[in-house]
Design a protein around this motif. Structure first.
Motif, PDB file in Angstrom:
ATOM      1  N   GLY A  72       3.369   6.142  14.934  1.00 37.35           N
ATOM      2  CA  GLY A  72       3.042   4.435  15.502  1.00 37.35           C
ATOM      3  C   GLY A  72       0.858   3.957  15.617  1.00 37.35           C
ATOM      4  O   GLY A  72       1.130   3.181  15.113  1.00 37.35           O
ATOM      5  N   ARG A  73       0.200   4.833  15.767  1.00 36.71           N
ATOM      6  CA  ARG A  73      -0.906   5.005  16.470  1.00 36.71           C
ATOM      7  C   ARG A  73      -1.467   4.767  15.301  1.00 36.71           C
ATOM      8  O   ARG A  73      -2.303   3.596  15.735  1.00 36.71           O
ATOM      9  N   LEU A  74      -1.004   5.443  14.703  1.00 32.66           N
ATOM     10  CA  LEU A  74      -2.124   5.274  13.628  1.00 32.66           C
ATOM     11  C   LEU A  74      -1.598   3.975  12.845  1.00 32.66           C
ATOM     12  O   LEU A  74      -2.912   3.573  12.030  1.00 32.66           O
ATOM     13  N   LEU A  75      -0.729   3.923  12.571  1.00 35.44           N
ATOM     14  CA  LEU A  75      -0.088   2.259  11.727  1.00 35.44           C
ATOM     15  C   LEU A  75      -1.039   1.427  12.574  1.00 35.44           C
ATOM     16  O   LEU A  75      -1.513   0.329  11.401  1.00 35.44           O
ATOM     17  N   VAL A  76      -1.051   1.296  13.477  1.00 36.18           N
ATOM     18  CA  VAL A  76      -1.813   0.509  14.612  1.00 36.18           C
ATOM     19  C   VAL A  76      -3.386   0.396  14.146  1.00 36.18           C
ATOM     20  O   VAL A  76      -3.883  -1.255  13.781  1.00 36.18           O
ATOM     21  N   GLU A  77      -3.633   0.925  14.346  1.00 30.28           N
ATOM     22  CA  GLU A  77      -5.310   1.125  13.804  1.00 30.28           C
ATOM     23  C   GLU A  77      -5.408   0.973  12.305  1.00 30.28           C
ATOM     24  O   GLU A  77      -6.157   0.128  12.122  1.00 30.28           O
ATOM     25  N   GLN A  78      -4.609   1.300  11.827  1.00 30.37           N
ATOM     26  CA  GLN A  78      -4.733   0.664   9.644  1.00 30.37           C
ATOM     27  C   GLN A  78      -4.499  -0.426   9.928  1.00 30.37           C
ATOM     28  O   GLN A  78      -5.026  -1.521   9.001  1.00 30.37           O
ATOM     29  N   ALA A  79      -3.814  -1.253  10.403  1.00 32.69           N
ATOM     30  CA  ALA A  79      -3.002  -2.468  10.947  1.00 32.69           C
ATOM     31  C   ALA A  79      -4.094  -3.171  10.994  1.00 32.69           C
ATOM     32  O   ALA A  79      -4.672  -4.661  10.998  1.00 32.69           O
ATOM     33  N   ARG A  80      -5.173  -2.505  12.221  1.00 26.09           N
ATOM     34  CA  ARG A  80      -6.015  -3.567  12.839  1.00 26.09           C
ATOM     35  C   ARG A  80      -7.416  -3.511  12.179  1.00 26.09           C
ATOM     36  O   ARG A  80      -8.150  -4.158  12.030  1.00 26.09           O
ATOM     37  N   ALA A  81      -7.435  -2.610  11.495  1.00 26.82           N
ATOM     38  CA  ALA A  81      -8.557  -2.638  10.225  1.00 26.82           C
ATOM     39  C   ALA A  81      -8.037  -3.531   8.878  1.00 26.82           C
ATOM     40  O   ALA A  81      -9.089  -4.091   8.977  1.00 26.82           O
ATOM     41  N   LEU A  82      -7.275  -3.499   8.248  1.00 27.73           N
ATOM     42  CA  LEU A  82      -6.810  -4.397   7.137  1.00 27.73           C
ATOM     43  C   LEU A  82      -6.748  -6.455   7.858  1.00 27.73           C
ATOM     44  O   LEU A  82      -7.089  -6.849   7.623  1.00 27.73           O
TER      45      LEU A  82
ATOM     46  N   THR B 159       0.863  -1.072  -0.196  1.00 26.48           N
ATOM     47  CA  THR B 159      -0.212  -0.467   0.101  1.00 26.48           C
ATOM     48  C   THR B 159       0.581   1.048   0.101  1.00 26.48           C
ATOM     49  O   THR B 159       2.236   1.159   0.491  1.00 26.48           O
ATOM     50  N   ASP B 160       0.251   2.518  -0.428  1.00 28.49           N
ATOM     51  CA  ASP B 160       0.684   3.841  -0.618  1.00 28.49           C
ATOM     52  C   ASP B 160       0.232   4.618  -0.617  1.00 28.49           C
ATOM     53  O   ASP B 160      -1.333   4.964  -0.301  1.00 28.49           O
ATOM     54  N   PRO B 161       0.154   5.861   1.148  1.00 28.97           N
ATOM     55  CA  PRO B 161      -0.887   6.073   1.757  1.00 28.97           C
ATOM     56  C   PRO B 161      -1.762   7.344   0.620  1.00 28.97           C
ATOM     57  O   PRO B 161      -2.393   7.774   0.779  1.00 28.97           O
ATOM     58  N   HIS B 162      -0.785   8.036  -0.341  1.00 35.70           N
ATOM     59  CA  HIS B 162      -0.883   9.044  -1.424  1.00 35.70           C
ATOM     60  C   HIS B 162      -1.778   8.371  -2.345  1.00 35.70           C
ATOM     61  O   HIS B 162      -2.281   9.172  -2.455  1.00 35.70           O
ATOM     62  N   GLN B 163      -1.428   7.360  -2.975  1.00 38.61           N
ATOM     63  CA  GLN B 163      -2.013   6.766  -3.610  1.00 38.61           C
ATOM     64  C   GLN B 163      -3.341   5.775  -3.543  1.00 38.61           C
ATOM     65  O   GLN B 163      -4.407   5.920  -3.836  1.00 38.61           O
ATOM     66  N   THR B 164      -3.719   5.996  -2.213  1.00 39.41           N
ATOM     67  CA  THR B 164      -5.027   4.928  -1.564  1.00 39.41           C
ATOM     68  C   THR B 164      -5.408   6.270  -0.732  1.00 39.41           C
ATOM     69  O   THR B 164      -6.453   5.750  -0.526  1.00 39.41           O
ATOM     70  N   ALA B 165      -5.584   7.601  -1.110  1.00 41.48           N
ATOM     71  CA  ALA B 165      -6.147   8.803  -0.203  1.00 41.48           C
ATOM     72  C   ALA B 165      -7.559   8.808  -1.057  1.00 41.48           C
ATOM     73  O   ALA B 165      -8.501   8.902   0.226  1.00 41.48           O
ATOM     74  N   SER B 166      -7.253   8.481  -1.840  1.00 37.56           N
ATOM     75  CA  SER B 166      -9.062   8.907  -2.432  1.00 37.56           C
ATOM     76  C   SER B 166      -9.847   7.990  -2.333  1.00 37.56           C
ATOM     77  O   SER B 166     -11.197   8.484  -1.912  1.00 37.56           O
ATOM     78  N   ARG B 167      -9.551   6.928  -2.137  1.00 35.43           N
ATOM     79  CA  ARG B 167     -10.153   5.816  -2.006  1.00 35.43           C
ATOM     80  C   ARG B 167     -10.988   5.270  -0.384  1.00 35.43           C
ATOM     81  O   ARG B 167     -11.888   5.115  -0.786  1.00 35.43           O
ATOM     82  N   GLY B 168      -9.926   5.936   0.404  1.00 39.84           N
ATOM     83  CA  GLY B 168      -8.975   5.249   1.668  1.00 39.84           C
ATOM     84  C   GLY B 168      -8.711   3.927   1.347  1.00 39.84           C
ATOM     85  O   GLY B 168      -9.389   2.492   0.326  1.00 39.84           O
ATOM     86  N   LEU B 169      -7.843   3.504   2.365  1.00 37.57           N
ATOM     87  CA  LEU B 169      -6.840   2.353   2.968  1.00 37.57           C
ATOM     88  C   LEU B 169      -8.309   0.929   2.841  1.00 37.57           C
ATOM     89  O   LEU B 169      -7.277   0.110   1.771  1.00 37.57           O
TER      90      LEU B 169
ATOM     91  N   ILE C  48      -6.404 -13.349   3.772  1.00 38.15           N
ATOM     92  CA  ILE C  48      -5.436 -12.927   3.540  1.00 38.15           C
ATOM     93  C   ILE C  48      -4.623 -12.373   4.945  1.00 38.15           C
ATOM     94  O   ILE C  48      -4.825 -11.734   5.318  1.00 38.15           O
ATOM     95  N   PRO C  49      -3.181 -12.887   3.926  1.00 32.43           N
ATOM     96  CA  PRO C  49      -2.010 -12.189   5.751  1.00 32.43           C
ATOM     97  C   PRO C  49      -1.606 -10.751   5.320  1.00 32.43           C
ATOM     98  O   PRO C  49      -1.910 -10.156   4.522  1.00 32.43           O
ATOM     99  N   LEU C  50      -1.653 -10.145   6.483  1.00 31.98           N
ATOM    100  CA  LEU C  50      -1.238  -8.928   6.841  1.00 31.98           C
ATOM    101  C   LEU C  50       0.120  -8.514   6.842  1.00 31.98           C
ATOM    102  O   LEU C  50       0.178  -9.075   8.166  1.00 31.98           O
ATOM    103  N   ILE C  51       0.960  -8.211   6.027  1.00 30.96           N
ATOM    104  CA  ILE C  51       2.563  -7.556   6.602  1.00 30.96           C
ATOM    105  C   ILE C  51       2.329  -6.656   6.997  1.00 30.96           C
ATOM    106  O   ILE C  51       1.774  -5.425   5.985  1.00 30.96           O
ATOM    107  N   VAL C  52       3.431  -5.849   7.760  1.00 28.48           N
ATOM    108  CA  VAL C  52       3.647  -4.447   8.709  1.00 28.48           C
ATOM    109  C   VAL C  52       4.791  -4.215   7.679  1.00 28.48           C
ATOM    110  O   VAL C  52       5.755  -5.449   7.955  1.00 28.48           O
ATOM    111  N   ASN C  53       5.123  -2.995   7.140  1.00 21.47           N
ATOM    112  CA  ASN C  53       6.022  -2.854   6.508  1.00 21.47           C
ATOM    113  C   ASN C  53       7.489  -2.682   7.481  1.00 21.47           C
ATOM    114  O   ASN C  53       6.344  -1.628   8.145  1.00 21.47           O
ATOM    115  N   ASP C  54       8.101  -3.315   7.705  1.00 22.87           N
ATOM    116  CA  ASP C  54       9.827  -2.638   8.830  1.00 22.87           C
ATOM    117  C   ASP C  54       8.660  -2.225  10.509  1.00 22.87           C
ATOM    118  O   ASP C  54       9.994  -3.213  10.913  1.00 22.87           O
TER     119      ASP C  54
END
Length: 212
Positions: A47-57, A13-23, A66-72
């Motif tokens: 960190g807090r935003l990433l955790v929220e995004q990861a939980r939603a995914l 995922t890329d935050p800029h390219q997903t911004a218009s539709r939503g992640l 489908i596995p979710l991998i977190v970068n870094d």
């Protein structure tokens, strides 16, 4: 041992390219089109935003298998109960990451050259991301493009699963698979597409066709 995973069509995922539709909506459409694994990547997010995004995914992807991998971010992956982490060459050492993640989560590592391979311990790594195959604007520190030939050369050196990454689009998907990659990792080819579902479907079809 980590849970089974399929590198065939790996969405980063890329935050800029997903911004218009939503992640979440972008990922949902991509998975409906055939994406087999998703990496959450947002180097600018705290960190807090990433955790929220990861939980939603995780809530979206886990029922679909489908596995979710977190970068870094090993800490974010653990906090959100994601399925794994992908590390770059300057991130935490694979041994340290594995010690924190435990044996069941997926661990990926970027390895783009023979020199990086020589400096990497793959004994605790489940797959490598190799590239950039072509120049890419979504990761400015990705290094020089290695081409399909470079990927094929790395395939001869690496025995664990490998996903090609970096500038991959529909035009070179078959070449990347035929060079020995187990799948393709894409950003713009899906996230920036006018029709996410259709773009994912076409890429998945190319991957499957290349294996015939």
């Amino acid at each position: 041992m980590p849970h089974p995973f399929d590198l065939s069509l790996y969405l980063v995922t890329d935050p800029h390219q997903t911004a218009s539709r939503g992640l979440v909506e972008t990922v949902a459409q991509a998975v409906a089109g055939g994406v087999t694994l998703v990496q959450l990547r947002d180097p600018e997010a705290k960190g807090r935003l990433l955790v929220e995004q990861a939980r939603a995914l995780v809530a979206l992807l886990r029922p679909k298998g489908i596995p979710l991998i977190v970068n870094d971010r090993v800490d974010v992956a653990i906090a959100a109960d994601a399925d794994g982490v992908h590390l770059g060459q300057s991130d935490m050492a694979p041994a340290d990451a594995r010690a924190l993640l435990g044996p069941d989560r997926i661990l990926g590592l970027s390895v783009g050259s023979a020199e990086e391979l020589a400096a990497s311990d793959l004994s605790l790594v489940d797959y490598v991301g190799t590239g950039p195959v072509k120049a890419t604007g979504t990761k400015t520190d990705a290094g020089a493009a290695i081409g399909v030939e470079g990927l094929a050369a790395m395939r001869r050196l690496v025995s664990i699963p490998m996903v090609g990454i970096g500038g991959i689009d529909l035009a070179i998907t078959k070449d990347v698979i035929r060079a020995g990659a187990d799948g393709i990792a894409v950003v713009s080819a899906i996230c920036a597409a006018p029709d996410i579902l259709s773009a994912a479907q076409r890429l998945k079809q190319e991957v499957v066709s290349a294996r015939l």
